[in-house]
Design a protein around this motif. Sequence first.
Motif, short mmCIF file in Angstrom:
data_model
loop_
_atom_site.label_atom_id
_atom_site.label_comp_id
_atom_site.label_asym_id
_atom_site.label_seq_id
_atom_site.Cartn_x
_atom_site.Cartn_y
_atom_site.Cartn_z
N VAL A 57 0.86 -1.19 0.00
CA VAL A 57 0.00 0.00 0.00
C VAL A 57 0.89 1.23 0.00
O VAL A 57 1.92 1.28 0.69
N THR A 112 -3.24 -3.29 4.29
CA THR A 112 -2.20 -3.87 3.43
C THR A 112 -2.38 -5.37 3.21
O THR A 112 -2.32 -5.84 2.06
N ARG A 158 -4.36 6.94 -2.75
CA ARG A 158 -3.83 5.80 -1.98
C ARG A 158 -4.21 4.52 -2.72
O ARG A 158 -5.38 4.30 -3.03
N PRO A 166 -4.43 2.44 6.34
CA PRO A 166 -3.52 1.91 5.31
C PRO A 166 -2.65 0.73 5.77
O PRO A 166 -2.47 -0.22 5.01
#
Length: 346
Positions: free
Chosen positions: A65, A153, A83, A149
């Motif tokens: 990520v 992942t 993102r 985030p």
Amino acid sequence: MRVNAYAAPAAGEPLAPTTIERREVGADDVLIAIEYAGICHSDIHTVNGDWGPQPYPLVPGHEIVGTVTEVGADVTRHRVGDRVGVGCMVGSCGECDNCRNGDEQYCRKGMIGTYAATDRDGTTTQGGYSTHVVVDADYVLSIPEGLDPAAATPLLCAGITTYSPLKHWQAGPGRKVAVVGLGGLGHMAVKIAHAMGAEVTVLSQSLKKQEDGLRLGADHYFATSDPDTFEALASSFDLVVNTVSAKIDVSAYLGLLAVNGAMVNVGAPAEPLSLNVFSLLSNRRTFAGSMIGGIAETQEMLDFCAEHGIVSEVEVIAADQVNEAYERVLASDVRYRFVIDTSTLA
Ligand code: NAP
Ligand code: ZN
């Protein structure tokens, strides 16, 4: 560009800091500044040569990520600042029936793995234990807002590898699903199967993680070290998802399937598995396998997880703790996924 990375210099050797070359950003590519890279047991199998010879030095990591920092001229799918995530696959032919059906992981010409694979330009792909990566935008996923985030992942491999078979074999209300092994994949299988509405049972080697399993969404939890488990649960499941990284007694687990039940192997041990055919004949059982998932399905899984508030349980580590983390994964001492903070590589 030259970027920092962590690589295995040879089979079974500890990973060490290095630098690698990333290609120029092509018209269809995006450059990603990596924030986090998950540690999948497949990284360990690969590095240790469990699945055969590998191209060393090898940078593992297929749960990635980060943020887009540059896009090629023809890219419309992602923008600078987005993102994004990258999983196990960075390319496929895009033209065969399987690619067209969204099963790029089963590309007839062979999908291009995120590391240790030969890329279109003949170079060897290098994975996410690194500060940056350049990837064809079509193989880059959008991380929905609201997903942490670091914790999101592991969805890029552990999430899709369990979501895909759970969906294919219709985990849902009224279906009894067993998850064998409560590690990285297993804990995602529990969360996702629970969110799909199935009745979920964890089959772990011991009862050590029982409290966790029930908190993660399991309805029942049994120890496979207790032979009574196999008697108590005989012929009871519609689906058994085996996430174990080592050889298990397949026939014993097949015995847990009800009529028309399926056992799906996602675990990929070094050793071949054997089974007694009679354990398949009875109850018209199926023994199957499944490998990751397609790109559209991976995006669907990410959106499903965002909708249901599902992320992985992670232990965030610095890059120089990777070798210790590998030891702990091998000892089943992970709750439930190690994720490298790649800013520690800078
Ligand atoms: P992991 O975090 O190490 O989890 C594996 C779990 O299996 C362990 O936590 C442990 O659970 C159980 N286990 C380990 N050794 C065992 C043994 N000797 N006997 C019985 N149970 C044992 O690994 P992972 O990252 O989830 O990966 C699991 C497997 O899936 C690996 O082989 C990996 O390569 C494979 N994989 C396949 C795909 C695919 O596309 N099919 C994708 C990713 C990974 P308990 O402590 O609860 O018993
Ligand atoms: Zn993986």
